[in-house]
Design a protein around this motif. Structure first.
Motif, PDB file in Angstrom:
ATOM      1  N   PRO A 106     -24.763  20.285   0.506  1.00 11.70           N
ATOM      2  CA  PRO A 106     -25.057  21.724   0.497  1.00 11.70           C
ATOM      3  C   PRO A 106     -26.310  22.076   1.302  1.00 11.70           C
ATOM      4  CG  PRO A 106     -24.466  21.015  -1.707  1.00 11.70           C
ATOM      5  CD  PRO A 106     -24.550  19.776  -0.852  1.00 11.70           C
ATOM      6  N   VAL A 107     -27.356  21.262   1.213  1.00 10.25           N
ATOM      7  CA  VAL A 107     -28.592  21.557   1.935  1.00 10.25           C
ATOM      8  C   VAL A 107     -28.328  21.596   3.443  1.00 10.25           C
ATOM      9  CG1 VAL A 107     -30.915  20.704   2.459  1.00 10.25           C
ATOM     10  CG2 VAL A 107     -30.070  20.634   0.109  1.00 10.25           C
ATOM     11  N   GLN A 108     -27.507  20.700   3.935  1.00  6.50           N
ATOM     12  CA  GLN A 108     -27.185  20.684   5.367  1.00  6.50           C
ATOM     13  C   GLN A 108     -26.431  21.957   5.769  1.00  6.50           C
ATOM     14  OE1 GLN A 108     -25.236  16.830   4.982  1.00  6.50           O
ATOM     15  NE2 GLN A 108     -26.600  16.039   6.602  1.00  6.50           N
ATOM     16  N   LEU A 109     -25.525  22.408   4.911  1.00  8.26           N
ATOM     17  CA  LEU A 109     -24.783  23.639   5.195  1.00  8.26           C
ATOM     18  C   LEU A 109     -25.714  24.855   5.197  1.00  8.26           C
ATOM     19  CD1 LEU A 109     -21.559  23.050   3.057  1.00  8.26           C
ATOM     20  CD2 LEU A 109     -21.913  22.628   5.499  1.00  8.26           C
ATOM     21  N   ILE A 110     -26.650  24.869   4.245  1.00  8.96           N
ATOM     22  CA  ILE A 110     -27.614  25.965   4.170  1.00  8.96           C
ATOM     23  C   ILE A 110     -28.455  25.999   5.445  1.00  8.96           C
ATOM     24  CG2 ILE A 110     -29.657  26.831   2.949  1.00  8.96           C
ATOM     25  CD1 ILE A 110     -28.318  25.501   0.382  1.00  8.96           C
ATOM     26  N   HIS A 111     -28.937  24.827   5.871  1.00 14.48           N
ATOM     27  CA  HIS A 111     -29.740  24.754   7.105  1.00 14.48           C
ATOM     28  C   HIS A 111     -28.924  25.183   8.319  1.00 14.48           C
ATOM     29  CE1 HIS A 111     -32.842  21.675   5.375  1.00 14.48           C
ATOM     30  NE2 HIS A 111     -32.903  22.864   4.793  1.00 14.48           N
ATOM     31  N   LYS A 112     -27.678  24.757   8.364  1.00 11.25           N
ATOM     32  CA  LYS A 112     -26.813  25.123   9.495  1.00 11.25           C
ATOM     33  C   LYS A 112     -26.683  26.637   9.605  1.00 11.25           C
ATOM     34  CE  LYS A 112     -22.184  24.141  11.337  1.00 11.25           C
ATOM     35  NZ  LYS A 112     -20.940  23.365  11.094  1.00 11.25           N
TER      36      LYS A 112
ATOM     37  N   GLY B  30     -25.925  28.700  12.861  1.00 11.51           N
ATOM     38  CA  GLY B  30     -24.650  28.027  13.107  1.00 11.51           C
ATOM     39  C   GLY B  30     -23.508  28.671  12.339  1.00 11.51           C
ATOM     40  N   ALA B  31     -22.298  28.391  12.805  1.00  9.39           N
ATOM     41  CA  ALA B  31     -21.092  28.866  12.115  1.00  9.39           C
ATOM     42  C   ALA B  31     -20.558  27.742  11.236  1.00  9.39           C
ATOM     43  CB  ALA B  31     -20.035  29.285  13.125  1.00  9.39           C
ATOM     44  N   LEU B  32     -20.174  28.079  10.024  1.00 16.21           N
ATOM     45  CA  LEU B  32     -19.586  27.109   9.100  1.00 16.21           C
ATOM     46  C   LEU B  32     -18.098  27.009   9.381  1.00 16.21           C
ATOM     47  CD1 LEU B  32     -21.353  28.311   5.824  1.00 16.21           C
ATOM     48  CD2 LEU B  32     -22.053  26.438   7.330  1.00 16.21           C
ATOM     49  N   ASP B  33     -17.569  25.787   9.406  1.00 20.86           N
ATOM     50  CA  ASP B  33     -16.126  25.656   9.612  1.00 20.86           C
ATOM     51  C   ASP B  33     -15.412  25.831   8.271  1.00 20.86           C
ATOM     52  OD1 ASP B  33     -15.857  23.096   8.283  1.00 20.86           O
ATOM     53  OD2 ASP B  33     -16.450  22.089  10.132  1.00 20.86           O
TER      54      ASP B  33
ATOM     55  N   ARG C 127     -28.138  35.966   8.584  1.00 24.29           N
ATOM     56  CA  ARG C 127     -27.403  35.523   9.775  1.00 24.29           C
ATOM     57  C   ARG C 127     -25.991  36.085   9.870  1.00 24.29           C
ATOM     58  NH1 ARG C 127     -30.273  33.268  13.918  1.00 24.29           N
ATOM     59  NH2 ARG C 127     -31.949  32.005  13.081  1.00 24.29           N
ATOM     60  N   GLY C 128     -25.442  36.502   8.730  1.00 26.89           N
ATOM     61  CA  GLY C 128     -24.093  37.063   8.719  1.00 26.89           C
ATOM     62  C   GLY C 128     -23.012  36.000   8.797  1.00 26.89           C
ATOM     63  N   LEU C 129     -21.785  36.451   8.642  1.00 21.24           N
ATOM     64  CA  LEU C 129     -20.591  35.617   8.800  1.00 21.24           C
ATOM     65  C   LEU C 129     -19.751  36.248   9.896  1.00 21.24           C
ATOM     66  CD1 LEU C 129     -19.505  35.138   5.052  1.00 21.24           C
ATOM     67  CD2 LEU C 129     -20.660  33.450   6.489  1.00 21.24           C
ATOM     68  N   ASP C 130     -19.206  35.431  10.794  1.00 15.79           N
ATOM     69  CA  ASP C 130     -18.288  35.996  11.780  1.00 15.79           C
ATOM     70  C   ASP C 130     -16.947  36.263  11.095  1.00 15.79           C
ATOM     71  OD1 ASP C 130     -16.729  33.597  11.821  1.00 15.79           O
ATOM     72  OD2 ASP C 130     -17.865  32.797  13.519  1.00 15.79           O
ATOM     73  N   ASP C 131     -16.021  36.883  11.802  1.00 17.51           N
ATOM     74  CA  ASP C 131     -14.742  37.269  11.191  1.00 17.51           C
ATOM     75  C   ASP C 131     -13.992  36.070  10.609  1.00 17.51           C
ATOM     76  OD1 ASP C 131     -15.248  39.903  11.832  1.00 17.51           O
ATOM     77  OD2 ASP C 131     -13.905  39.940  13.561  1.00 17.51           O
ATOM     78  N   ARG C 132     -13.977  34.945  11.332  1.00 19.32           N
ATOM     79  CA  ARG C 132     -13.280  33.759  10.849  1.00 19.32           C
ATOM     80  C   ARG C 132     -13.946  33.211   9.591  1.00 19.32           C
ATOM     81  NH1 ARG C 132     -14.544  29.123  10.231  1.00 19.32           N
ATOM     82  NH2 ARG C 132     -16.327  29.268  11.622  1.00 19.32           N
ATOM     83  N   GLU C 133     -15.290  33.135   9.596  1.00 16.08           N
ATOM     84  CA  GLU C 133     -16.019  32.648   8.422  1.00 16.08           C
ATOM     85  C   GLU C 133     -15.760  33.550   7.214  1.00 16.08           C
ATOM     86  OE1 GLU C 133     -20.210  30.698   9.532  1.00 16.08           O
ATOM     87  OE2 GLU C 133     -19.899  32.695  10.406  1.00 16.08           O
TER      88      GLU C 133
END
Length: 122
Positions: A3-9, A14-17, A48-54
């Protein structure tokens, strides 16, 4: 990925897959991700927001994190009316604008709406 890596990303722009989003939501719902990490992720998303796909992936992961009722056998249009804390008297669907809406609605009560008959499991 932890989770920490995802938070940093996300914090770093960065965009989360899809797999990362699903894993994060699964960790939230099963309790393996602590509240302070959930709060940190939500803050990163806020800034940072989420793009449409995220966003679509996040919404789908949240939907599938609980029981999903299959209403496909109901031929008529289905009407979703989410309460913002009022009572059963505010049943005009958001898009109706005074028009009569012919459809089927289900009474669903959330944990936060104790007066509707919901019972908390905590």
């Amino acid at each position: 990925m932890r989770p920490v890596q995802l938070i940093h990303k996300k914090r770093d722009g960065g965009a989360l897959d899809d797999a990362e989003i699903r894993a994060f939501i699964a960790g939230v719902t099963d309790g393996s991700i602590p509240d302070y990490q959930v709060a940190a992720m939500l803050m990163a998303i806020y800034f940072r927001g989420l793009d449409d796909r995220e966003l679509a992936s996040w919404a789908d992961a949240m939907t599938r994190s609980g029981d999903v009722i299959d209403l496909s056998r109901i031929a008529r249009p289905k009407v979703d009316k989410h309460s913002t804390g009022g009572s059963a008297t505010d049943l005009d669907p958001a898009g109706a604008r005074g028009r009569r809406v012919r459809g089927r609605g289900a009474m669903v009560s959330g944990r936060g709406l104790g007066h509707t008959g919901a019972r908390s499991t905590s």
